[in-house]
Design a protein around this motif. Structure first.
Motif, PDB file in Angstrom:
ATOM      1  N   VAL A   1      61.556  12.316   8.062  1.00 55.48           N
ATOM      2  CA  VAL A   1      62.959  11.963   7.905  1.00 55.48           C
ATOM      3  C   VAL A   1      63.136  11.395   6.496  1.00 55.48           C
ATOM      4  CG1 VAL A   1      62.750   9.639   8.887  1.00 55.48           C
ATOM      5  CG2 VAL A   1      64.935  10.823   8.981  1.00 55.48           C
ATOM      6  N   ARG A   2      64.192  11.855   5.809  1.00 56.84           N
ATOM      7  CA  ARG A   2      64.525  11.349   4.476  1.00 56.84           C
ATOM      8  C   ARG A   2      65.890  10.687   4.551  1.00 56.84           C
ATOM      9  NH1 ARG A   2      64.796  15.766   0.316  1.00 56.84           N
ATOM     10  NH2 ARG A   2      62.546  15.742   0.598  1.00 56.84           N
ATOM     11  N   LEU A   3      65.922   9.396   4.264  1.00 55.02           N
ATOM     12  CA  LEU A   3      67.166   8.640   4.297  1.00 55.02           C
ATOM     13  C   LEU A   3      67.985   8.898   3.040  1.00 55.02           C
ATOM     14  CD1 LEU A   3      65.756   5.260   5.629  1.00 55.02           C
ATOM     15  CD2 LEU A   3      66.710   7.167   6.925  1.00 55.02           C
ATOM     16  N   SER A   4      69.233   8.469   3.057  1.00 57.50           N
ATOM     17  CA  SER A   4      70.106   8.677   1.891  1.00 57.50           C
ATOM     18  C   SER A   4      69.581   7.950   0.660  1.00 57.50           C
ATOM     19  CB  SER A   4      71.535   8.233   2.213  1.00 57.50           C
ATOM     20  OG  SER A   4      71.564   6.858   2.523  1.00 57.50           O
ATOM     21  N   SER A   5      68.758   6.917   0.847  1.00 57.95           N
ATOM     22  CA  SER A   5      68.154   6.183  -0.270  1.00 57.95           C
ATOM     23  C   SER A   5      67.039   6.978  -0.952  1.00 57.95           C
ATOM     24  CB  SER A   5      67.576   4.861   0.234  1.00 57.95           C
ATOM     25  OG  SER A   5      66.477   5.115   1.105  1.00 57.95           O
ATOM     26  N   GLY A   6      66.613   8.080  -0.328  1.00 54.22           N
ATOM     27  CA  GLY A   6      65.503   8.869  -0.843  1.00 54.22           C
ATOM     28  C   GLY A   6      64.179   8.523  -0.190  1.00 54.22           C
ATOM     29  N   GLN A   7      64.130   7.417   0.557  1.00 57.10           N
ATOM     30  CA  GLN A   7      62.907   7.044   1.272  1.00 57.10           C
ATOM     31  C   GLN A   7      62.598   8.120   2.314  1.00 57.10           C
ATOM     32  OE1 GLN A   7      60.879   4.267   1.180  1.00 57.10           O
ATOM     33  NE2 GLN A   7      61.970   3.133  -0.392  1.00 57.10           N
ATOM     34  N   GLU A   8      61.353   8.540   2.372  1.00 54.23           N
ATOM     35  CA  GLU A   8      60.941   9.566   3.329  1.00 54.23           C
ATOM     36  C   GLU A   8      59.695   9.094   4.066  1.00 54.23           C
ATOM     37  OE1 GLU A   8      59.383  14.136   3.108  1.00 54.23           O
ATOM     38  OE2 GLU A   8      61.102  13.589   1.866  1.00 54.23           O
ATOM     39  N   ARG A   9      59.688   9.299   5.385  1.00 63.40           N
ATOM     40  CA  ARG A   9      58.554   8.888   6.208  1.00 63.40           C
ATOM     41  C   ARG A   9      58.289   9.924   7.298  1.00 63.40           C
ATOM     42  NH1 ARG A   9      58.818   5.587   2.741  1.00 63.40           N
ATOM     43  NH2 ARG A   9      58.509   3.344   2.874  1.00 63.40           N
ATOM     44  N   ARG A  10      57.033   9.957   7.740  1.00 63.89           N
ATOM     45  CA  ARG A  10      56.679  10.746   8.922  1.00 63.89           C
ATOM     46  C   ARG A  10      57.118   9.972  10.148  1.00 63.89           C
ATOM     47  NH1 ARG A  10      50.914  13.494   9.090  1.00 63.89           N
ATOM     48  NH2 ARG A  10      51.727  13.645  11.179  1.00 63.89           N
ATOM     49  N   ILE A  11      57.552  10.699  11.166  1.00 62.43           N
ATOM     50  CA  ILE A  11      57.941  10.081  12.434  1.00 62.43           C
ATOM     51  C   ILE A  11      57.344  10.882  13.576  1.00 62.43           C
ATOM     52  CG2 ILE A  11      60.055   9.055  11.512  1.00 62.43           C
ATOM     53  CD1 ILE A  11      61.627  11.335  12.832  1.00 62.43           C
ATOM     54  N   ARG A  12      57.219  10.227  14.744  1.00 62.21           N
ATOM     55  CA  ARG A  12      56.716  10.884  15.952  1.00 62.21           C
ATOM     56  C   ARG A  12      57.752  10.727  17.052  1.00 62.21           C
ATOM     57  NH1 ARG A  12      51.825   7.535  15.085  1.00 62.21           N
ATOM     58  NH2 ARG A  12      52.910   6.326  16.633  1.00 62.21           N
ATOM     59  N   PRO A  13      58.178  11.839  17.656  1.00 62.14           N
ATOM     60  CA  PRO A  13      59.153  11.732  18.752  1.00 62.14           C
ATOM     61  C   PRO A  13      58.539  11.028  19.949  1.00 62.14           C
ATOM     62  CG  PRO A  13      58.373  13.996  18.526  1.00 62.14           C
ATOM     63  CD  PRO A  13      57.774  13.215  17.394  1.00 62.14           C
ATOM     64  N   LEU A  14      59.375  10.310  20.683  1.00 57.89           N
ATOM     65  CA  LEU A  14      58.950   9.613  21.895  1.00 57.89           C
ATOM     66  C   LEU A  14      59.526  10.323  23.107  1.00 57.89           C
ATOM     67  CD1 LEU A  14      59.614   5.942  20.774  1.00 57.89           C
ATOM     68  CD2 LEU A  14      57.407   7.103  20.918  1.00 57.89           C
ATOM     69  N   ALA A  15      58.821  10.228  24.211  1.00 60.32           N
ATOM     70  CA  ALA A  15      59.345  10.776  25.466  1.00 60.32           C
ATOM     71  C   ALA A  15      60.593   9.991  25.837  1.00 60.32           C
ATOM     72  CB  ALA A  15      58.300  10.671  26.563  1.00 60.32           C
ATOM     73  N   GLY A  16      61.578  10.676  26.354  1.00 58.29           N
ATOM     74  CA  GLY A  16      62.815  10.013  26.735  1.00 58.29           C
ATOM     75  C   GLY A  16      63.652  10.929  27.593  1.00 58.29           C
ATOM     76  N   PRO A  17      64.873  10.526  27.872  1.00 62.00           N
ATOM     77  CA  PRO A  17      65.766  11.369  28.676  1.00 62.00           C
ATOM     78  C   PRO A  17      65.928  12.741  28.028  1.00 62.00           C
ATOM     79  CG  PRO A  17      66.783   9.253  28.183  1.00 62.00           C
ATOM     80  CD  PRO A  17      65.510   9.316  27.410  1.00 62.00           C
ATOM     81  N   LEU A  18      66.019  13.749  28.840  1.00 57.80           N
ATOM     82  CA  LEU A  18      66.117  15.110  28.321  1.00 57.80           C
ATOM     83  C   LEU A  18      67.556  15.602  28.225  1.00 57.80           C
ATOM     84  CD1 LEU A  18      63.080  16.732  30.136  1.00 57.80           C
ATOM     85  CD2 LEU A  18      63.211  15.795  27.834  1.00 57.80           C
ATOM     86  N   ASP A  19      68.525  14.705  28.325  1.00 56.64           N
ATOM     87  CA  ASP A  19      69.914  15.123  28.190  1.00 56.64           C
ATOM     88  C   ASP A  19      70.446  14.670  26.834  1.00 56.64           C
ATOM     89  OD1 ASP A  19      69.700  12.478  28.956  1.00 56.64           O
ATOM     90  OD2 ASP A  19      71.689  12.444  29.862  1.00 56.64           O
ATOM     91  N   GLY A  20      71.372  15.415  26.291  1.00 55.80           N
ATOM     92  CA  GLY A  20      71.962  15.058  25.012  1.00 55.80           C
ATOM     93  C   GLY A  20      71.134  15.522  23.843  1.00 55.80           C
ATOM     94  N   ALA A  21      71.650  15.254  22.652  1.00 60.63           N
ATOM     95  CA  ALA A  21      71.010  15.704  21.420  1.00 60.63           C
ATOM     96  C   ALA A  21      70.420  14.535  20.643  1.00 60.63           C
ATOM     97  CB  ALA A  21      72.012  16.471  20.571  1.00 60.63           C
ATOM     98  N   ALA A  22      70.076  13.452  21.313  1.00 63.05           N
ATOM     99  CA  ALA A  22      69.446  12.309  20.663  1.00 63.05           C
ATOM    100  C   ALA A  22      67.948  12.320  20.950  1.00 63.05           C
ATOM    101  CB  ALA A  22      70.063  11.006  21.156  1.00 63.05           C
ATOM    102  N   VAL A  23      67.161  11.953  19.942  1.00 61.70           N
ATOM    103  CA  VAL A  23      65.705  11.910  20.087  1.00 61.70           C
ATOM    104  C   VAL A  23      65.213  10.569  19.549  1.00 61.70           C
ATOM    105  CG1 VAL A  23      63.519  12.946  19.356  1.00 61.70           C
ATOM    106  CG2 VAL A  23      65.479  14.410  19.866  1.00 61.70           C
ATOM    107  N   SER A  24      64.508   9.820  20.386  1.00 63.44           N
ATOM    108  CA  SER A  24      63.903   8.554  19.968  1.00 63.44           C
ATOM    109  C   SER A  24      62.594   8.846  19.252  1.00 63.44           C
ATOM    110  CB  SER A  24      63.630   7.670  21.181  1.00 63.44           C
ATOM    111  OG  SER A  24      64.813   7.382  21.854  1.00 63.44           O
ATOM    112  N   PHE A  25      62.221   7.946  18.348  1.00 62.34           N
ATOM    113  CA  PHE A  25      60.981   8.152  17.600  1.00 62.34           C
ATOM    114  C   PHE A  25      60.400   6.817  17.163  1.00 62.34           C
ATOM    115  CE2 PHE A  25      64.301   7.968  14.420  1.00 62.34           C
ATOM    116  CZ  PHE A  25      63.737   7.188  13.426  1.00 62.34           C
ATOM    117  N   VAL A  26      59.132   6.870  16.787  1.00 60.47           N
ATOM    118  CA  VAL A  26      58.456   5.746  16.141  1.00 60.47           C
ATOM    119  C   VAL A  26      58.023   6.242  14.760  1.00 60.47           C
ATOM    120  CG1 VAL A  26      56.167   6.249  17.104  1.00 60.47           C
ATOM    121  CG2 VAL A  26      56.742   3.923  16.425  1.00 60.47           C
TER     122      VAL A  26
END
Length: 93
Positions: free
Chosen positions: A58-83
């Protein structure tokens, strides 16, 4: 997720795809510096692909970029939790 909560526009990189998303970020375990958040606005046809991806960035508007890992969560909607990996890419104080 209470400490350091912030919202931002971001780019999500999944393989060779680049997706414009909104992201809510915060410190999950402030004493340990563990951070994460929720990705919003992922196109519905890509949600399952994002949830199952082994490498996301993920690259934020500030230009900071980091690796992320998705977390298990509800399977409805278009939102994804991550660490996130590494240091938090936002100000916490």
């Amino acid at each position: 997720m209470a400490a350091g909560l912030c919202c931002d526009d971001a780019l999500l990189f999944v393989g060779d795809q680049q997706i414009a998303v909104e992201v809510d970020l915060g410190l999950l375990l402030p004493d340990l510096g563990v951070w994460g958040g929720v990705l919003h606005g992922i196109p519905q046809q890509l949600v399952d692909h994002v949830r199952c991806a082994h490498e996301l960035r993920v690259r934020l508007s500030s230009g900071q970029e980091r690796r992320i890992r998705p977390l298990a969560g509800p399977l409805d909607g278009a939102a994804v939790s991550f660490v996130g990996e590494g240091t938090a890419p936002f100000q916490t104080g």
